[in-house]
Design a protein around this motif. Structure first.
Motif, PDB file in Angstrom:
ATOM      1  N   ALA A 118     -23.923  38.236  15.072  1.00 36.12           N
ATOM      2  CA  ALA A 118     -22.564  38.027  15.568  1.00 36.12           C
ATOM      3  C   ALA A 118     -21.568  37.962  14.422  1.00 36.12           C
ATOM      4  O   ALA A 118     -20.448  38.480  14.520  1.00 36.12           O
ATOM      5  CB  ALA A 118     -22.503  36.741  16.392  1.00 36.12           C
ATOM      6  N   LEU A 119     -21.968  37.343  13.317  1.00 40.20           N
ATOM      7  CA  LEU A 119     -21.084  37.263  12.156  1.00 40.20           C
ATOM      8  C   LEU A 119     -20.834  38.657  11.568  1.00 40.20           C
ATOM      9  O   LEU A 119     -19.718  38.966  11.115  1.00 40.20           O
ATOM     10  CB  LEU A 119     -21.703  36.347  11.102  1.00 40.20           C
ATOM     11  N   GLY A 120     -21.848  39.506  11.605  1.00 41.78           N
ATOM     12  CA  GLY A 120     -21.656  40.887  11.189  1.00 41.78           C
ATOM     13  C   GLY A 120     -20.663  41.606  12.081  1.00 41.78           C
ATOM     14  O   GLY A 120     -19.805  42.366  11.598  1.00 41.78           O
ATOM     15  N   ALA A 121     -20.752  41.348  13.393  1.00 37.04           N
ATOM     16  CA  ALA A 121     -19.794  41.958  14.323  1.00 37.04           C
ATOM     17  C   ALA A 121     -18.382  41.466  14.057  1.00 37.04           C
ATOM     18  O   ALA A 121     -17.419  42.248  14.120  1.00 37.04           O
ATOM     19  CB  ALA A 121     -20.209  41.644  15.761  1.00 37.04           C
ATOM     20  N   VAL A 122     -18.242  40.173  13.764  1.00 35.37           N
ATOM     21  CA  VAL A 122     -16.929  39.622  13.431  1.00 35.37           C
ATOM     22  C   VAL A 122     -16.347  40.328  12.212  1.00 35.37           C
ATOM     23  O   VAL A 122     -15.165  40.709  12.185  1.00 35.37           O
ATOM     24  CB  VAL A 122     -17.025  38.101  13.170  1.00 35.37           C
ATOM     25  N   SER A 123     -17.169  40.517  11.193  1.00 33.52           N
ATOM     26  CA  SER A 123     -16.701  41.150   9.953  1.00 33.52           C
ATOM     27  C   SER A 123     -16.233  42.579  10.198  1.00 33.52           C
ATOM     28  O   SER A 123     -15.161  42.990   9.721  1.00 33.52           O
ATOM     29  CB  SER A 123     -17.820  41.128   8.907  1.00 33.52           C
ATOM     30  N   VAL A 124     -17.013  43.344  10.946  1.00 28.54           N
ATOM     31  CA  VAL A 124     -16.652  44.743  11.233  1.00 28.54           C
ATOM     32  C   VAL A 124     -15.375  44.801  12.062  1.00 28.54           C
ATOM     33  O   VAL A 124     -14.447  45.577  11.758  1.00 28.54           O
ATOM     34  CB  VAL A 124     -17.810  45.457  11.957  1.00 28.54           C
ATOM     35  N   LEU A 125     -15.294  43.977  13.095  1.00 29.48           N
ATOM     36  CA  LEU A 125     -14.108  43.978  13.956  1.00 29.48           C
ATOM     37  C   LEU A 125     -12.868  43.514  13.194  1.00 29.48           C
ATOM     38  O   LEU A 125     -11.763  44.018  13.428  1.00 29.48           O
ATOM     39  CB  LEU A 125     -14.347  43.076  15.165  1.00 29.48           C
ATOM     40  N   ALA A 126     -13.039  42.556  12.271  1.00 28.43           N
ATOM     41  CA  ALA A 126     -11.899  42.069  11.498  1.00 28.43           C
ATOM     42  C   ALA A 126     -11.331  43.177  10.616  1.00 28.43           C
ATOM     43  O   ALA A 126     -10.102  43.333  10.500  1.00 28.43           O
ATOM     44  CB  ALA A 126     -12.318  40.879  10.642  1.00 28.43           C
ATOM     45  N   VAL A 127     -12.199  43.963  10.002  1.00 27.66           N
ATOM     46  CA  VAL A 127     -11.741  45.073   9.157  1.00 27.66           C
ATOM     47  C   VAL A 127     -11.018  46.116  10.005  1.00 27.66           C
ATOM     48  O   VAL A 127      -9.938  46.615   9.638  1.00 27.66           O
ATOM     49  CB  VAL A 127     -12.924  45.697   8.396  1.00 27.66           C
ATOM     50  N   ILE A 128     -11.602  46.457  11.158  1.00 26.34           N
ATOM     51  CA  ILE A 128     -10.959  47.429  12.053  1.00 26.34           C
ATOM     52  C   ILE A 128      -9.600  46.920  12.517  1.00 26.34           C
ATOM     53  O   ILE A 128      -8.610  47.663  12.549  1.00 26.34           O
ATOM     54  CB  ILE A 128     -11.869  47.733  13.260  1.00 26.34           C
ATOM     55  N   THR A 129      -9.536  45.630  12.874  1.00 24.45           N
ATOM     56  CA  THR A 129      -8.284  45.033  13.330  1.00 24.45           C
ATOM     57  C   THR A 129      -7.214  45.101  12.251  1.00 24.45           C
ATOM     58  O   THR A 129      -6.041  45.375  12.535  1.00 24.45           O
ATOM     59  CB  THR A 129      -8.514  43.567  13.747  1.00 24.45           C
ATOM     60  N   LEU A 130      -7.611  44.845  11.019  1.00 26.98           N
ATOM     61  CA  LEU A 130      -6.651  44.897   9.914  1.00 26.98           C
ATOM     62  C   LEU A 130      -6.052  46.295   9.788  1.00 26.98           C
ATOM     63  O   LEU A 130      -4.839  46.449   9.595  1.00 26.98           O
ATOM     64  CB  LEU A 130      -7.338  44.485   8.613  1.00 26.98           C
ATOM     65  N   PHE A 131      -6.877  47.328   9.924  1.00 26.21           N
ATOM     66  CA  PHE A 131      -6.367  48.696   9.853  1.00 26.21           C
ATOM     67  C   PHE A 131      -5.476  49.019  11.051  1.00 26.21           C
ATOM     68  O   PHE A 131      -4.432  49.675  10.897  1.00 26.21           O
ATOM     69  CB  PHE A 131      -7.530  49.690   9.780  1.00 26.21           C
ATOM     70  N   VAL A 132      -5.864  48.565  12.234  1.00 27.10           N
ATOM     71  CA  VAL A 132      -5.081  48.877  13.442  1.00 27.10           C
ATOM     72  C   VAL A 132      -3.724  48.195  13.401  1.00 27.10           C
ATOM     73  O   VAL A 132      -2.706  48.782  13.796  1.00 27.10           O
ATOM     74  CB  VAL A 132      -5.868  48.455  14.701  1.00 27.10           C
ATOM     75  N   THR A 133      -3.679  46.942  12.913  1.00 33.70           N
ATOM     76  CA  THR A 133      -2.397  46.237  12.874  1.00 33.70           C
ATOM     77  C   THR A 133      -1.400  46.893  11.921  1.00 33.70           C
ATOM     78  O   THR A 133      -0.192  46.692  12.054  1.00 33.70           O
ATOM     79  CB  THR A 133      -2.589  44.768  12.448  1.00 33.70           C
ATOM     80  N   HIS A 134      -1.882  47.686  10.977  1.00 37.60           N
ATOM     81  CA  HIS A 134      -0.968  48.372  10.050  1.00 37.60           C
ATOM     82  C   HIS A 134       0.031  49.231  10.802  1.00 37.60           C
ATOM     83  O   HIS A 134       1.218  49.293  10.441  1.00 37.60           O
ATOM     84  CB  HIS A 134      -1.765  49.224   9.060  1.00 37.60           C
ATOM     85  N   GLY A 135      -0.435  49.873  11.865  1.00 40.04           N
ATOM     86  CA  GLY A 135       0.459  50.712  12.648  1.00 40.04           C
ATOM     87  C   GLY A 135       0.951  50.056  13.918  1.00 40.04           C
ATOM     88  O   GLY A 135       2.076  50.318  14.357  1.00 40.04           O
ATOM     89  N   ASP A 136       0.129  49.190  14.523  1.00 41.05           N
ATOM     90  CA  ASP A 136       0.468  48.625  15.826  1.00 41.05           C
ATOM     91  C   ASP A 136       1.195  47.286  15.722  1.00 41.05           C
ATOM     92  O   ASP A 136       1.942  46.917  16.630  1.00 41.05           O
ATOM     93  CB  ASP A 136      -0.810  48.444  16.651  1.00 41.05           C
TER      94      ASP A 136
END
Length: 346
Positions: free
Chosen positions: A202-220
């Motif tokens: 689950a912690l691995g999933a959190v890490s991956v999702l956090a990185v993706i979220t950081l990239f998505v928030t750049h535009g959204d």
């Protein structure tokens, strides 16, 4: 000045609910994924035993956050609950159903009834954090404005969906870490390994999702992205990363002594990073803290209530958690009751 202080209190209340209530939601997630009746019997028994003493008290933080929001920042409350009424209503229904499912699945004698109430508890534990996270994502992406209507786009957008998935992964991490600690307390080595492995996943999933979220928030959600990559927001992002590494390290050690503390640090730091990234806005970039604040007298009384909570409520809740983790809140067994009856007869 006082509006900013109350906004910080609101953020801390949200962080407290994310950690306390999140642990319970995470336990429900692992209940859902435990498998069939035989395969999941022992994990579910541990989940029931771990949640019983404290599961209801965690809603204190949710109520506290709502009270601060509607009295201290009524404009924010009106906009959020007008725009996000559907996900918030679904989250509220989920809170009620998971509580009812958890309370009713044990006293029911028929297996079919236990399975029904167990399924209600588990599914609601998955959906509730998702919808709460989706609503938070709508706020973070600035979609909660005075002119926004209650449409799907307000909460079914990239930032909202990722916030919802992050909420599920984060609560799953907390639940697994705390359940592993309970398993160690009862010397159940197999369940300790079982939940440690799931905590790491689950912690691995959190890490991956956090990185993706950081990239998505750049535009959204550009304002939040800038806040997360600069200043105080970046500091708490770094704190969340360090807490993640510390949690991994602790979970791979035999005792895992600090895993609960570091796991709470991951979630609390992430929530605070989000709040700090929005400064000076309650809703980027349309509603500042000063614009959304209520009357000065109301804010002063909220500050007084907060001080009372610090003096009375927080020590009481801390004592409850300490007693629970020390095994001092064990329920009565049939043997205990028979023993009392024998003493009465004598």
């Amino acid at each position: 000045m006082i509006a900013g202080a109350v906004a910080v209190v609101l953020l801390l209340a949200i962080a407290a609910y994310a950690c306390g209530g999140g642990t319970d939601y995470g336990a429900g997630f692992w209940d859902l994924t435990a498998g069939g009746a035989e395969r999941g019997k022992r994990p579910r028994r541990l989940i029931d035993h771990a949640m019983e003493p404290v599961w209801e008290v965690n809603n204190v933080w949710l109520i506290f956050a709502l009270v601060i929001m509607w009295t201290g920042f009524p404009v924010l409350f009106q906009r959020v609950f007008t725009t996000m009424w559907l996900p918030l209503a679904l989250a509220a229904v989920g809170i009620v159903l998971r509580g009812a499912g958890f309370a009713l699945r044990k006293p029911v004698r028929r297996l079919a009834g236990r399975r029904l109430y167990g399924a209600v508890f588990a599914v609601a534990s998955l959906l509730t954090p998702f919808f709460l996270g989706a609503a938070a994502g709508g706020v973070a992406s600035g979609r909660v404005t005075a002119t926004t209507t209650a449409s799907t786009d307000a909460w079914a957008n990239p930032t909202s969906l990722l916030f919802g998935l992050l909420a599920i992964a984060a609560t799953a991490t907390l639940g697994a870490v705390f359940l592993a600690a309970d398993a160690r307390r009862y010397a159940a080595e197999d369940l300790d390994r079982y939940f440690r492995g799931r905590a790491l996943a689950a912690l691995g999933a959190v890490s991956v999702l956090a990185v993706i979220t950081l990239f998505v928030t750049h535009g959204d959600a550009p304002h939040v992205w800038h806040g997360l990559t600069h200043g105080v927001g970046l500091f708490f992002v770094a704190a969340a990363v360090l807490a993640t590494l510390a949690t991994v390290w602790s979970l791979t050690r035999p005792s895992a002594a600090w895993s609960r503390v570091t796991a709470v640090g991951v979630v609390a730091s992430a929530v605070i990073a989000w709040g700090m990234a929005q400064r000076p806005y309650l809703v980027p970039t349309s509603l500042t803290v000063a614009e959304g604040a209520g009357a000065h007298t109301t804010l002063r009384w909220l500050a007084v209530v907060t001080l009372v909570a610090i003096v009375l409520v927080i020590p009481a809740v801390a004592l409850l958690y300490w007693l629970d983790t020390q095994g001092e809140l064990e329920g009565l067994t049939d043997a205990d009751l028979c023993g009392d009856a024998a003493i009465d007869e004598v």
